[in-house]
Scaffold this active site. Structure first.
Site, short mmCIF file in Angstrom:
data_model
loop_
_atom_site.label_atom_id
_atom_site.label_comp_id
_atom_site.label_asym_id
_atom_site.label_seq_id
_atom_site.Cartn_x
_atom_site.Cartn_y
_atom_site.Cartn_z
N GLN A 178 0.85 -1.20 0.00
CA GLN A 178 0.00 0.00 0.00
C GLN A 178 0.87 1.24 0.00
O GLN A 178 1.73 1.41 0.85
CB GLN A 178 -0.92 0.01 1.22
CG GLN A 178 -1.80 1.25 1.31
CD GLN A 178 -1.22 2.32 2.21
OE1 GLN A 178 -0.72 2.01 3.28
NE2 GLN A 178 -1.27 3.57 1.78
N THR A 206 -3.58 4.48 -1.54
CA THR A 206 -4.62 5.04 -0.65
C THR A 206 -4.77 6.53 -0.92
O THR A 206 -3.78 7.27 -0.92
CB THR A 206 -4.26 4.77 0.82
OG1 THR A 206 -4.22 3.35 0.99
CG2 THR A 206 -5.29 5.37 1.76
N ARG A 215 -8.17 11.90 15.50
CA ARG A 215 -8.75 10.97 16.48
C ARG A 215 -8.52 11.59 17.84
O ARG A 215 -7.38 11.68 18.31
CB ARG A 215 -8.11 9.59 16.34
CG ARG A 215 -8.54 8.89 15.05
CD ARG A 215 -7.93 7.53 14.94
NE ARG A 215 -6.49 7.60 14.98
CZ ARG A 215 -5.70 7.84 13.93
NH1 ARG A 215 -6.23 8.02 12.74
NH2 ARG A 215 -4.41 7.89 14.07
N HIS A 321 -11.83 4.28 5.45
CA HIS A 321 -10.62 4.15 6.28
C HIS A 321 -11.03 3.72 7.69
O HIS A 321 -10.45 4.12 8.69
CB HIS A 321 -9.88 5.48 6.33
CG HIS A 321 -8.38 5.39 6.41
ND1 HIS A 321 -7.55 5.68 5.37
CD2 HIS A 321 -7.56 5.06 7.45
CE1 HIS A 321 -6.29 5.53 5.75
NE2 HIS A 321 -6.26 5.15 7.01
N ARG A 324 -11.76 6.58 10.18
CA ARG A 324 -10.63 7.24 10.84
C ARG A 324 -10.22 8.51 10.13
O ARG A 324 -9.33 9.22 10.58
CB ARG A 324 -9.43 6.29 10.88
CG ARG A 324 -9.66 5.07 11.74
CD ARG A 324 -8.59 4.02 11.53
NE ARG A 324 -7.29 4.36 12.08
CZ ARG A 324 -6.92 4.15 13.33
NH1 ARG A 324 -7.77 3.62 14.18
NH2 ARG A 324 -5.72 4.47 13.76
N GLY A 354 -15.60 -1.71 9.11
CA GLY A 354 -16.65 -2.29 9.94
C GLY A 354 -16.96 -3.76 9.70
O GLY A 354 -17.95 -4.26 10.23
N GLY A 375 -9.04 -4.16 9.07
CA GLY A 375 -7.90 -3.49 9.71
C GLY A 375 -7.85 -3.83 11.19
O GLY A 375 -7.13 -4.72 11.64
#
Ligand SMILES: Cc1cc2nc3c(=O)[nH]c(=O)nc-3n(C[C@H](O)[C@H](O)[C@H](O)COP(=O)(O)O)c2cc1C
Length: 424
Positions: A178, A206, A215, A321, A324, A354, A375
């Protein structure tokens, strides 16, 4: 109707009197048969993993293994965490439509991704700083993926180098890399070459990270890589000594995609990771430099899926993501049907954010995805039990997916289609 004896009413002569249940002393052999103690391993991690039935169980086990700031870095979402919650709510709205008596005694959960076989439609997606979750980090994840027969996508933000991860897992492992389009386009091009030389099969670019999402838990926890030694982290040391001992007695926790021992290169790398000025023209340049399958990760609308196709992508990952980055961004599962309908024959469509059960994978595949990335789930496994923990996560998804197909009355993932599912 109530029985006459229970109410004290007189018993009609036609009903025989109630007989007492005969009792006896059980034989020791009968009791021995009933006593089935689970084997207890001297390794606590083995017991911990054996008890876990679901990804959520592993999440709880993970919470107890690592410092709070590390758990929250992995677990948390951006801003108000609305997108993160909505991605789960969408999966909870899935309703299956089973068909019965189809005579499917075996189900086939295998698939192929960009022409290579995969044991199930699951990819361990790119996640930064795996060695924070467990000192073996990306090596453990890559081995677990190879053993499970599924691809692992190493991130640009890895804490084990491109070459060292490539050395794990043997010749059949399906390795994806990635890439972030960085301010330093020279370094960006260099990483593409290194991934190619090291034998990575798929390049994932990405595109949802022009800047890092906020966050709040990370800000409040004073989270940093490597962790700073503050009075708070010292308190953490006393609570999670094993994690700290592993961190301090293994190779330093640094970004590993630039050569170690060059502080300037490191600084250059960190400052220049995200480039908000990147455009589809930059993506086309990456396309020109990479001759294998190219996947664009972080597509959230059908319009951008078309643009990715025009730039030469072979696949897209519909992704927020994991909630996030942009909070209130679209929910991938809800965007999926239209993208699959319009572009499913021209792009391999993947989805993440999710996905927590094998039933979620079944739903996404039924709605048009070729496979799902995850993830946090494998990071929970990594925190809870290293490589064995990641393998447990793959096993849980595989068993749940197999059971879902059986109960849906379908013989294979290939048989999953829009008729099998609806969003309530
Ligand atoms: C701790 C963590 C680090 C991540 N780092 C990256 C990264 O370096 N590159 C990337 O493309 N995505 C990254 N992601 C996003 C994942 O690839 C994936 O899109 C997301 O985790 C999917 O949602 P899920 O966690 O609900 O499965 C990261 C996610 C987490 C949880």
């Amino acid at each position: 109707m109530t029985a006459p004896e229970a109410t004290g009413a007189t018993r009609p002569a036609s009903v025989p009197p109630r007989r007492r249940t005969a009792r006896r002393i059980p034989r020791p052999s009968e009791i021995r048969q009933l006593v089935q103690l689970d084997p207890i391993s001297p390794r606590p991690a083995t017991n911990r993993l054996r008890r876990a039935l679901t990804v959520e169980d592993l999440r709880e086990a993970a919470r107890r293994r690592v410092p709070r700031s590390v758990f929250e870095f992995v677990d948390g979402g951006a801003e108000d965490e609305l997108t993160m919650r909505r991605t789960r709510e969408a999966f909870e709205r899935v309703e299956f439509r089973p068909t019965v008596l189809n005579g499917a005694s075996e189900v086939d959960i295998t698939t192929s991704l960009f022409g290579r076989p995969s044991a199930l439609p699951l990819v361990l997606g790119p996640t930064g700083f795996c060695r924070l979750s467990h000192h073996e980090g990306e090596r453990a994840v890559a081995r677990a993926a190879a053993l499970g027969g599924i691809p692992f996508a190493l991130t640009t933000m890895g804490t084990v180098s491109i070459e060292d991860v490539a050395a794990v897992g043997g010749p059949d492992a399906d390795r994806w890399f990635q890439l972030y389009i960085m301010r330093d386009r020279g370094l960006t091009a260099e990483l593409v070459q290194r991934a190619k030389t090291a034998g990575y099969s798929v390049l994932v670019v990405t595109v949802d990270t022009p800047v890092t999402g906020q966050r709040r838990k990370d800000v409040r926890n004073g989270f940093s890589v490597p962790p700073k030694l503050t009075p708070r982290t010292l308190l953490d040391i006393s609570r999670r000594p094993e994690w700290w001992i592993n961190l301090l007695t293994t190779e330093p926790l640094v970004f590993a995609t630039v050569p170690a021992g060059e502080p300037e290169a490191h600084a250059r790398f960190i400052d220049g990771v995200f480039d908000p000025s990147a455009t589809f023209a930059d993506l086309a340049q990456v396309r020109a430099a990479w001759d294998g399958p190219l996947v664009v990760k972080g597509i959230q609308t059908v319009e951008d899926a078309y643009r990715a196709l025009d730039a030469g992508a072979d696949g897209v990952v519909l992704s927020s993501h994991g909630g996030r980055q942009l909070d209130r961004s679209p929910v991938a599962l809800e965007v999926l049907p239209r993208v699959a309908d319009e572009l499913g024959d021209r792009l391999e469509i993947l989805l993440d954010s999710g996905v927590r059960t094998g039933a979620d994978i079944a739903a996404a595949v039924a709605l048009g995805a070729k496979a799902c990335l995850v993830g946090r789930p494998y990071l929970y496994g990594l925190m809870a039990g290293g490589e064995a923990g990641v393998r447990k996560v793959i096993d849980i998804y595989a068993a749940e997916l197999r059971r879902s197909l059986h109960l849906l009355g379908l013989p294979s993932v290939a048989a999953l289609g829009p008729g099998a599912v609806r969003l309530r």
